[in-house]
Design an enzyme around this catalytic site. Structure first.
Site: not given
Length: 595
Positions: A79, A153, A177
């Site tokens: 990420k 996210s 997330s």
């Protein structure tokens, strides 16, 4: 969509037994990803490793072998709020981009274990959101239906694994997330106990609550990554060394859920949950219903309380200098942190602690709480039309977890009636990560991989290796579980044993005999409380007994052995590699006779 070949850890490690084939497949995949991104069709990625960057990681493995490193040659994604040396970190904000010279602590651990980083993945900007639409780099496409959100996210991290581009990925989880995208992409999402995985080198969202999470295709893969990633970092002020003794599953799991459950009008999600509960009941597992009030009272503090000021603290200078660079919805949320005073913060902390006490008391009788990972599964259009309200709904059963210092594991369940994925999340106490993995396997039927790291033996326990009818799911396994036994490891013996099917035994029983010219035989290592061992011994009939077995890793453990006199009339079944495969061959043969 990428193909499904060689997408999990075992398949990639097996491919590296032929290094040239593995390198060619890895480079070919990367070229395809680069081309797709260039054409605008791979919004799950923000930065992909160039071919020279990828080749450098491959070259670094040349002095090692797959036997040396647990994640040798396994491709993964990161990420883009987690630093990878030499790759830009943007947090999905181009104006914020910078290129770190050092890996985040967790990335360094994975690199040392042989994993290969394919690149940085898209996210809701500054990790603020649960839906995946708050990014200037394009919305990652949900692989199951492009009309629906991918979850956030950690949207790109989940989509990259779901498509098979990466064997696993790293996300972050503050409000859910690492769980919501797992549910929307039919993945396992492991949100560990806070501090188990270091957040050094991770751009904070709420630094006191942030966790690095893991997306994988199986619980076993997630555990294998956690075994590498979950290393104590003394430089991380929020890092915590894991205790030596952590809970694991013994017997049938004791599970709770909420009553009532709010679905916000999503009847398809609700029906999928009911189907899953019906299947659970058919397995003889009941869900005790508990009051969700303290959990749901805590959750609003995350976005409706002073913890929002932590988001502003992480971005204060940037938000002051370049507010127009921040996504409008994210900017609204982050700048709302200005509305809270120090007095507000202390009042909220007092409220949090009071609710956490109630929450931990409510969970005390149970091994885990089970909830739908998300009560809704919105379309992209619906999310863009009502970005705050829809996002809030996604976090209904996730927002309270980190505030409560709980662990969580999202697992796939049955599909919805429209074919979209549906998932549930197991929520456990602090340091219950292994326990949740055990429960997840019990609910999904996933078996323990021989490569899953063994659980530690606690004081007052003794390890016993079983080879036949005492294996998980076999007829005599209850003799272990009823005595408080817990599975430590699935592995094999050293390659110096022979396996026999003993004559005239009910249920069928194996005999394991040492032979230097033998083979490796599948076994499970169980932990039994020492007082229960004597009682267990009384149920072992002659000519079987307990002796010392050598395992594949060279360790020795107490385990089942067989006296040579029992081999009269026995059939050798060593070639099956283990008792389960032999029993399955009998069932297959019996079925063929009735066709």
């Amino acid at each position: 969509m990428m193909d499904d070949d060689n997408r999990n850890i075992d398949q990639w490690r097996a491919l590296w037994q032929q290094p040239e084939a593995a390198i060619e497949q890895l480079l070919t995949r990367q070229r395809a990803l680069l081309a797709a991104k260039e054409a605008g069709g791979a919004a799950e990625w923000i930065h992909l490793a160039t071919i020279p960057e990828l080749q450098a990681q491959i070259d670094a493995l040349k002095d090692s072998t797959p036997d040396d490193l647990p994640l040798y040659g396994v491709p993964y994604a990161v990420k883009d709020n987690i630093d990878v040396a030499g790759m830009p970190t943007t947090a999905a904000c181009p104006e914020f981009a910078h290129t770190p010279t050092d890996d985040a602590f967790v990335v360094a651990k994975l690199r040392a274990a042989g994993a290969i980083c394919l690149g940085k993945t898209n996210l809701d900007q500054f990790a603020t959101g649960l839906n995946g639409t708050r990014t200037p780099y394009g919305i990652p496409v949900n692989p199951f239906n492009e009309d629906y959100v991918p979850g956030g996210s950690s949207s790109g991290s989940a989509v990259a694994v779901s498509l098979g581009a990466a064997a696993f990925s790293l996300g972050t989880d503050t409000a859910g997330s690492g769980r919501v995208p797992a549910g929307f992409n039919r993945l396992v999402g492991l949100k560990p106990t806070r501090g188990l995985i270091s957040t050094s080198g991770v751009l904070p969202a709420c630094r006191s609550l942030d966790c690095v999470s893991i997306f994988a295709h199986s619980i076993g893969d997630a555990e294998r990554v956690l075994a590498v990633a979950g290393s104590f970092d003394p430089a991380d002020p929020y890092g915590r060394p894991a205790p030596e003794q952590r809970p694991t599953l013994t017997g049938t799991p004791r599970l709770a859920t909420f009553a009532p459950i709010e679905w916000f009008g999503d009847t398809i999600q609700q029906a999928a949950w009911q189907t899953w509960r019906d299947g659970l009941a058919a397995q003889g597992i009941e869900l005790a219903e508990i009051d969700p009030t303290p959990f749901l009272a805590l959750a609003p503090l995350l976005y409706g309380g002073p913890w929002v000021a932590e988001r502003l603290a992480a971005l204060e200078t940037f938000a002051a200098e370049q507010p127009e660079a921040i996504h409008p919805v994210v900017r609204q949320i982050v700048l709302s942190g200005k509305n809270y005073s120090a007095v507000d913060t202390f009042k909220a902390e007092y409220q949090r602690m009071a609710l956490v006490r109630q929450i931990h008391d409510a969970l005390a009788p149970f091994d885990a709480l089970v909830v739908p990972t998300s009560p809704t599964f919105p379309t992209v259009a619906a999310m863009l039309a009502e970005p705050i309200q829809r996002n809030s709904e996604l976090g209904h059963y996730t927002n309270f977890v980190n505030l409560s210092d709980l662990s969580a594991l999202a697992i796939p369940a049955n599909p919805r009636s429209d074919g979209l994925p549906f998932g549930v999340t197991l929520i456990g106490k602090t340091w219950a990560d292994s326990l949740l993995a055990d429960i997840g396997r019990a609910l999904t039927g996933e078996t323990v991989s021989p490569d899953t790291p063994p659980k530690p033996l606690s004081k007052g326990e003794i390890a016993v290796a079983v080879v036949g009818a005492h294996l998980s799911g076999m007829p005599l396994n209850h003799q272990l579980t009823s005595r408080g036994g817990r599975l430590l490891q699935a592995t094999t013996t050293a390659p110096s044993y022979r396996l026999y099917a003993l004559a005239n035994t009910t249920p069928p029983k194996p005999g394991l005999v040492f032979d230097p010219a033998g083979a490796a035989i599948i076994v499970e290592v169980w932990a039994l409380p020492r007082p229960a061992l004597a009682d267990f011994l009384e149920e072992i009939p002659a000519p079987l007994g307990l002796g010392t077995l050598s395992l594949a890793d060279g360790t020795e453990v107490t385990g089942f052995v067989c006296e040579p006199r029992a081999l009269e009339g026995a059939a050798e079944v060593t070639s099956f590699g283990g008792w389960r495969a032999y029993i399955q061959s009998l069932k297959t043969a019996a079925g063929a006779k009735h066709v």
